[in-house]
Design an enzyme around this catalytic site. Structure first.
Site, short mmCIF file in Angstrom:
data_model
loop_
_atom_site.label_atom_id
_atom_site.label_comp_id
_atom_site.label_asym_id
_atom_site.label_seq_id
_atom_site.Cartn_x
_atom_site.Cartn_y
_atom_site.Cartn_z
N HIS A 179 73.22 32.28 40.67
CA HIS A 179 72.58 31.01 40.30
C HIS A 179 71.86 30.38 41.48
O HIS A 179 71.67 29.15 41.53
CB HIS A 179 73.60 30.01 39.73
N SER A 309 48.00 30.52 57.08
CA SER A 309 47.42 29.22 56.72
C SER A 309 46.12 29.00 57.48
O SER A 309 45.99 29.36 58.65
CB SER A 309 48.40 28.10 57.04
N LYS A 315 51.88 29.79 61.02
CA LYS A 315 52.52 30.05 59.73
C LYS A 315 52.20 31.48 59.28
O LYS A 315 51.06 31.91 59.30
CB LYS A 315 52.03 29.06 58.68
N GLU A 322 54.17 38.69 47.58
CA GLU A 322 53.36 37.84 46.70
C GLU A 322 52.34 38.67 45.92
O GLU A 322 52.16 38.48 44.71
CB GLU A 322 52.66 36.77 47.53
#
Length: 456
Positions: A179, A309, A315, A322
């Site tokens: 969960h 980024s 970053k 993805e």
């Protein structure tokens, strides 16, 4: 321009084009997209025409000169020498007749020029065939070839890379999660073994679809009865396709089933969708484990492949997981299209075959590439933040689960809640609240032993 003729009359065709009137009509009628039949489909269709010509030569249905010229022309197309001669949109007549005739016309033109004699697209190249059995056969042959050439090796490679990574991290214990909440400890290798098994089982599902996929419609001609095809034409074509590809093609026990449905493609598509879901699960697990580095789980570091980024310096994003997740979404969409297309099976023919072909081959190609990228550019090279994992596993309040058989569920829950409120360790609270000895506590709260209670 030159003038070409078909049963409806004359049509002006560009001089450079090897196609004829029917293809030119289709170019005018079907201008819906930039989607064209992928190269594996064109190769498979050319091989079918070659095999048919060889069978027709042997049976005497076509004279040897014309048959040989058709064979040579079809082989050149299969080798990619005339890729620009297949311009048709996949959104066309549902039987794919336009693309079948596109192939027939191009082969006929090449063969006619080679012989300096007329080779007819219907009477010679298409002898013993109909678009209604040729196109479903092409779907299945092209998909089978691509599954063997691209997809199954990629699945096996991904499973092997995951398995090898699991061996490398077998000593690492981390906090398990259910969960998305802390659960009892698990070894990182055990998580990876779960991925590996999922991938291998999906490969088994893909392989399981192949016996139906390799049973072809060829020889059924227009409605499955085989009208106008020589005796055993389909069987002989399947044999030649097997020899050419090294794969075991046969004819279907019921050509009526193969013409009147797209069940074999639908079965494979379901297996491809299953693989897409497995890849999504792995990609999301990697993204979660890589999250941070300061405010996330920070359990692993995926390879840094590119700046993440345009505004935030330093970053780095999990770009491969993805991309794989997006590919999986596309494959699920392909499966939805194929399922919808399979609904358009009426009486003796499915009439959405071109869109089945395009989506099935797209899904196979994308999944093969996704498996390779996930293996080589994400899983193979990720680093494990072992010290952080040890610290987090040791602070996990759910470790009290190991004490529950000794002290009872209610007392264990009370200690867990107190640990969450105070930030104290389970071990220190258990010393105060239970009669368990130091030796018992060390034994019971050994996180490594918690991951192998039955030494699995």
């Amino acid at each position: 321009m030159r003038t070409e003729r078909d049963s409806m009359g004359t049509v002006e065709v560009p001089d450079h084009a090897l196609w004829g009137a029917q293809t030119q009509r289709a170019i005018g009628n079907f201008q819906f997209s930039n989607f064209r039949f992928p190269k594996p489909f064109i190769i498979a269709l050319a091989l079918i025409k070659r095999a048919a010509a060889e069978v027709n030569r042997t049976s005497g249905s076509i004279d040897a000169r014309r048959a040989d010229a058709i064979v040579v022309a079809a082989q050149k197309i299969a080798e990619g020498k005339y890729d620009d001669q297949f311009p048709l949109d996949i959104f066309q007549t549902g039987s794919g007749t336009s693309t079948n005739m596109n192939m027939n016309e191009v082969i006929a033109t090449i063969a006619s020029r080679a012989l300096n004699d007329k080779v007819h697209p219907n009477d010679h190249v298409n002898f013993g065939q109909s678009s209604n059995d040729v196109i479903p056969t092409t779907i299945q042959v092209s998909a089978t070839c691509e599954v063997h050439r691209r997809l199954l090796p990629a699945i096996d490679h991904l499973a092997a890379v995951i398995g090898e990574k699991a061996k490398q991290v077998g000593h690492v214990v981390k906090t398990g999660r259910t969960h998305l909440m802390d659960a009892v400890p698990v070894r990182l290798s055990q998580e990876l073994q779960g991925w590996e098994q999922q991938v291998r089982e999906t490969g088994q599902r893909v392989r399981g679809a192949l016996p139906r996929l390799t049973a072809l419609a060829i020889g059924g001609t227009a409605v499955g009865t085989g009208l106008n095809a020589p005796v055993e034409f389909g069987e002989r074509v399947a044999e030649r396709l097997s020899e050419m590809t090294g794969l075991g093609f046969t004819t279907s026990q019921s050509r009526f089933a193969r013409l009147g449905s797209q069940d074999a493609a639908l079965e494979l598509s379901a297996a491809l969708r299953s693989l897409a879901l497995v890849l999504t699960k792995i990609a999301n697990d990697l993204r979660w484990m890589n999250s941070g580095p300061a405010a996330g789980l920070a359990e692993i570091q995926l390879p840094a492949l590119q700046p993440g980024s345009s505004m935030m310096p330093g970053k780095v994003n999990p770009v491969i997981p993805e991309a794989v997740a997006m590919i999986a979404a596309q494959v699920i969409g392909c499966d939805a299209v194929i399922a919808t297309a399979a609904l358009s099976s009426n009486f003796e023919l499915n009439v959405m075959q071109p869109v089945v072909a395009w989506n099935l081959l797209l899904a196979i190609d994308l999944l093969g590439r996704a498996c390779g990228a996930l293996a080589d550019r994400a899983i193979h090279g990720f680093a494990v933040n072992e010290e952080h994992l040890r610290e987090m596993a040791g602070r996990n309040p759910v470790l009290v689960t190991a004490l529950a058989p000794q002290i009872g569920y209610e007392e264990a829950a009370r200690i867990a809640y107190q640990a969450m409120r105070t930030g104290r360790s389970i071990e220190s609270l258990a010393r105060e609240c239970t009669s368990l000895s130091e030796e018992q506590l060390r034994e019971l709260l050994d996180v490594r032993k918690m991951t192998e209670p039955g030494v699995r």
